[in-house]
Design an enzyme around this catalytic site. Structure first.
Site, PDB file in Angstrom:
ATOM      1  N   LYS A  21       0.833  -1.215   0.000  1.00 25.48           N
ATOM      2  CA  LYS A  21       0.000   0.000   0.000  1.00 25.48           C
ATOM      3  C   LYS A  21       0.861   1.257   0.000  1.00 25.48           C
ATOM      4  CE  LYS A  21      -2.236   2.346   3.893  1.00 25.48           C
ATOM      5  NZ  LYS A  21      -1.329   3.361   4.116  1.00 25.48           N
ATOM      6  N   CYS A  63      -5.385   8.305   8.750  1.00 24.30           N
ATOM      7  CA  CYS A  63      -5.758   7.748  10.057  1.00 24.30           C
ATOM      8  C   CYS A  63      -5.483   8.731  11.179  1.00 24.30           C
ATOM      9  CB  CYS A  63      -4.940   6.484  10.335  1.00 24.30           C
ATOM     10  SG  CYS A  63      -5.547   5.039   9.500  1.00 24.30           S
ATOM     11  N   PRO A 118       1.762  16.599  11.073  1.00 26.10           N
ATOM     12  CA  PRO A 118       2.106  17.835  10.350  1.00 26.10           C
ATOM     13  C   PRO A 118       2.856  17.516   9.056  1.00 26.10           C
ATOM     14  CG  PRO A 118       3.639  17.475  12.175  1.00 26.10           C
ATOM     15  CD  PRO A 118       2.598  16.368  12.250  1.00 26.10           C
ATOM     16  N   ASP A 132       3.766   0.405  11.931  1.00 30.52           N
ATOM     17  CA  ASP A 132       2.508  -0.124  11.402  1.00 30.52           C
ATOM     18  C   ASP A 132       2.248  -1.568  11.831  1.00 30.52           C
ATOM     19  OD1 ASP A 132       2.141   2.292  10.159  1.00 30.52           O
ATOM     20  OD2 ASP A 132       3.054   1.658   8.288  1.00 30.52           O
TER      21      ASP A 132
HETATM   22  N1  EPU Z   1       6.444  14.376  10.734  1.00 28.54           N
HETATM   23  C1  EPU Z   1       6.527  15.707  11.018  1.00 28.54           C
HETATM   24  N2  EPU Z   1       6.520  16.584   9.976  1.00 28.54           N
HETATM   25  C2  EPU Z   1       6.425  16.179   8.688  1.00 28.54           C
HETATM   26  C3  EPU Z   1       6.321  14.804   8.399  1.00 28.54           C
HETATM   27  C4  EPU Z   1       6.322  13.911   9.458  1.00 28.54           C
HETATM   28  O1  EPU Z   1       6.621  16.113  12.179  1.00 28.54           O
HETATM   29  O2  EPU Z   1       6.423  17.036   7.790  1.00 28.54           O
HETATM   30  C5  EPU Z   1       6.421  13.406  11.848  1.00 28.54           C
HETATM   31  C6  EPU Z   1       5.078  12.712  11.959  1.00 28.54           C
HETATM   32  O3  EPU Z   1       4.156  13.460  12.714  1.00 28.54           O
HETATM   33  C7  EPU Z   1       5.441  11.395  12.621  1.00 28.54           C
HETATM   34  C8  EPU Z   1       6.822  11.105  12.020  1.00 28.54           C
HETATM   35  O4  EPU Z   1       7.333  12.370  11.566  1.00 28.54           O
HETATM   36  O5  EPU Z   1       5.559  11.579  13.996  1.00 28.54           O
HETATM   37  C9  EPU Z   1       6.827  10.086  10.895  1.00 28.54           C
HETATM   38  O6  EPU Z   1       6.128  10.547   9.796  1.00 28.54           O
HETATM   39  P1  EPU Z   1       6.404  10.074   8.282  1.00 28.54           P
HETATM   40  O7  EPU Z   1       6.394  11.311   7.458  1.00 28.54           O
HETATM   41  O8  EPU Z   1       7.583   9.173   8.222  1.00 28.54           O
HETATM   42  O9  EPU Z   1       5.104   9.230   8.003  1.00 28.54           O
HETATM   43  P2  EPU Z   1       4.144   9.330   6.765  1.00 28.54           P
HETATM   44  O10 EPU Z   1       4.935   9.451   5.519  1.00 28.54           O
HETATM   45  O11 EPU Z   1       3.054  10.317   7.005  1.00 28.54           O
HETATM   46  C10 EPU Z   1       4.178   6.773   6.243  1.00 28.54           C
HETATM   47  C11 EPU Z   1       3.133   5.710   6.119  1.00 28.54           C
HETATM   48  C12 EPU Z   1       2.590   5.368   7.500  1.00 28.54           C
HETATM   49  C13 EPU Z   1       3.744   4.910   8.388  1.00 28.54           C
HETATM   50  C14 EPU Z   1       4.827   5.995   8.421  1.00 28.54           C
HETATM   51  C15 EPU Z   1       6.062   5.565   9.196  1.00 28.54           C
HETATM   52  C16 EPU Z   1       2.151   6.231   3.983  1.00 28.54           C
HETATM   53  C17 EPU Z   1       0.979   6.733   3.225  1.00 28.54           C
HETATM   54  N3  EPU Z   1       2.026   6.214   5.297  1.00 28.54           N
HETATM   55  O12 EPU Z   1       3.494   7.884   6.821  1.00 28.54           O
HETATM   56  O13 EPU Z   1       1.720   4.271   7.294  1.00 28.54           O
HETATM   57  O14 EPU Z   1       3.262   4.680   9.692  1.00 28.54           O
HETATM   58  O15 EPU Z   1       5.236   6.314   7.082  1.00 28.54           O
HETATM   59  O16 EPU Z   1       6.591   4.393   8.667  1.00 28.54           O
HETATM   60  O17 EPU Z   1       3.140   5.809   3.402  1.00 28.54           O
HETATM   61  C18 EPU Z   1      -0.127   2.923   7.661  1.00 28.54           C
HETATM   62  O18 EPU Z   1       0.160   2.335   6.625  1.00 28.54           O
HETATM   63  O19 EPU Z   1      -0.991   2.487   8.469  1.00 28.54           O
HETATM   64  C19 EPU Z   1       0.559   4.169   7.984  1.00 28.54           C
HETATM   65  C20 EPU Z   1       0.114   5.021   8.883  1.00 28.54           C
END
Ligand code: EPU
Length: 417
Positions: free
Chosen positions: A22, A116, A122, A304
């Site tokens: 996904k 979710c 952010p 996850d």
């Molecule tokens: N964060 C910030 N600022 C940002 C981006 C992230 O503070 O600009 C913080 C977030 O708040 C969090 C941490 O950094 O505390 C990690 O965020 P990340 O950006 O790595 O996560 P994401 O890209 O939003 C993806 C997956 C998530 C998975 C995370 C970590 C997708 C669509 N989602 O999220 O997957 O948990 O990486 O591996 O790729 C899921 O599949 O259930 C899911 C939530």
């Protein structure tokens, strides 16, 4: 609204075939707009997040042809229009259209993304990176407006190894002038998969999968081709299921290396697990040892898989700790597990789990995707009937979950209510 009804405590045996990841697919689909022409993506999971992204491509006047798990995306007539809240809010990954449209069109209007409820989520790291490349960013009435006369490659240091920011900044820089270096980049296997798609379109990217990614901008990208890598989170969820109620349950079409952080924990717990080249066979054992898990960025224990793993810890003999370090709100499933008979105490982002507990079926609510999957695992382990409400969360990320589980002997049904 959809509801899942589970008759638990059956032994599950047979094969579960894992689909495409996904979290790779949801970035590959928006990435296609960086190319001029037709791109092909194979092994795309049939999940509702896929459909939500295709809706956005349609708004942008791109044509999408779906044949089974193959998508052909034609961007020839791309029309850069505003992406309204109705579409952006459906999922987190809508924000990949920011990087892709900025890279291709140098202009984006998009409402805030959804996703979710697992934390504040952010996107400041993405925005800071876009600005470093030369974009001007405004927020008006919940809408991001990103504009650049031109994007110029630069050094970008991410304050956290954000998966989404790493991907979005690859998108924004592949067509920029000169060289971009992303320092402290996320190293998830999905990032390499996405970089390979961009490379197949003609992009120049080195180092994806390490914490330093170097992108040298090119003038144009053409239709590319990629196969989505296997979903390590879907695989991890079903492997844990095997440890809960499996008898030689075979999880196949996987890359075991991508889930070593999980399998090494299962080995520590004394589970009955055999790791083969592209599959894992796992059975329930009578005495599981407790363990402590702490979620970390890749290749650490995946955030996850923490919630599904917490269900297995309720069946271990003794006290285990589950510490979440990425998202503030990963314990939404715990009240439901406790209602089913688990003994879990939550303090901030940690849970103390005392096992083994006899779980019994009751009515529970899926509060998020992985928390919902955890409740399905608990329902399949529990005696009696479990009713999981708000199943839509689960269908966002687990393709054909009902069929896959039924095929290995689960008594499970999804109903519209
Ligand atoms: N964060 C910030 N600022 C940002 C981006 C992230 O503070 O600009 C913080 C977030 O708040 C969090 C941490 O950094 O505390 C990690 O965020 P990340 O950006 O790595 O996560 P994401 O890209 O939003 C993806 C997956 C998530 C998975 C995370 C970590 C997708 C669509 N989602 O999220 O997957 O948990 O990486 O591996 O790729 C899921 O599949 O259930 C899911 C939530």
């Amino acid at each position: 609204m959809k509801q899942m009804i589970i008759e638990g405590n059956n032994t599950l045996t047979g094969k579960i075939k894992i689909g495409g990841a996904k979290n790779s697919a949801v970035a590959l689909i928006p990435a296609s707009i960086l190319a001029s022409g037709i791109s092909q993506i194979d092994n795309v999971p049939n999940i509702s997040d896929r459909d939500a992204l295709i809706d956005i491509l349609n708004i942008l006047n791109c044509n999408v042809d779906i044949k089974g798990d193959q998508l052909k995306i034609d961007t020839t007539n791309l029309r850069n229009t505003s992406i309204d809240e109705k579409y952006s809010k459906k999922l987190r990954a809508s924000y990949y259209f920011m990087g892709a449209l900025l890279g291709k069109e140098k202009y984006v209007e998009m409402c805030i993304p959804g996703g979710c409820n697992i934390g504040a989520r952010p996107i400041d790291i993405h925005i800071d990176g876009f600005k470093a490349l030369g974009a001007k960013v405004k927020i008006e009435n919940n809408k991001y407006i990103l504009q650049a006369d031109k994007l110029i490659g630069t050094d970008i240091y991410l304050r956290f190894q954000s998966v989404g920011a790493t991907i979005n900044l690859m998108f924004a820089s592949v067509l920029a002038e000169g060289k971009t270096v992303i320092h402290n980049a996320a190293k998830e296997a999905e990032i390499e998969n996405i970089a390979n798609f961009l490379i197949s379109m003609g992009a120049n990217i080195e180092g994806a999968g390490t914490d330093k990614i170097i992108i040298t901008g090119v003038k144009e990208l053409y239709g590319g081709k990629i196969t989505v890598l296997p979903d390590r989170i879907e695989a991890g969820t079903y492997i844990i299921l095997g440890a809960l109620v499996g008898k030689n349950l075979c999880i196949n079409n996987i890359i075991p290396k991508h889930i070593e952080s999980l399998t090494s924990k299962l080995i520590d717990m004394d589970s009955d697990i055999t790791i083969n080249e592209d599959n894992i066979v796992i059975s329930k054992v009578d005495h599981l040892k407790p363990t402590n898990i702490k979620t970390l960025v890749y290749p650490g224990f995946p955030t996850d898989i923490g919630q599904p793993m917490s269900v297995l810890l309720t069946q271990a003999n003794g006290t285990s700790l589950f510490e979440e370090t990425i998202w503030e709100n990963r314990m939404g499933h715990v009240p439901s597990l406790n209602k089913m008979g688990a003994n879990i105490t939550v303090k901030n982002m940690s849970a103390m789990i005392i096992g083994p507990s006899k779980l019994h079926g009751c009515e529970v609510i899926a509060t998020d995707l992985r928390g919902g999957a955890a409740l399905v695992l608990a329902g399949l382990t529990a005696t009696g009937t479990t009713i999981v409400n708000d199943v839509e969360h689960i269908l966002r990320g687990y393709e054909n979950i009902e069929t896959k589980l039924r095929n290995v002997g689960a008594k499970i049904e999804i109903k519209e209510i």
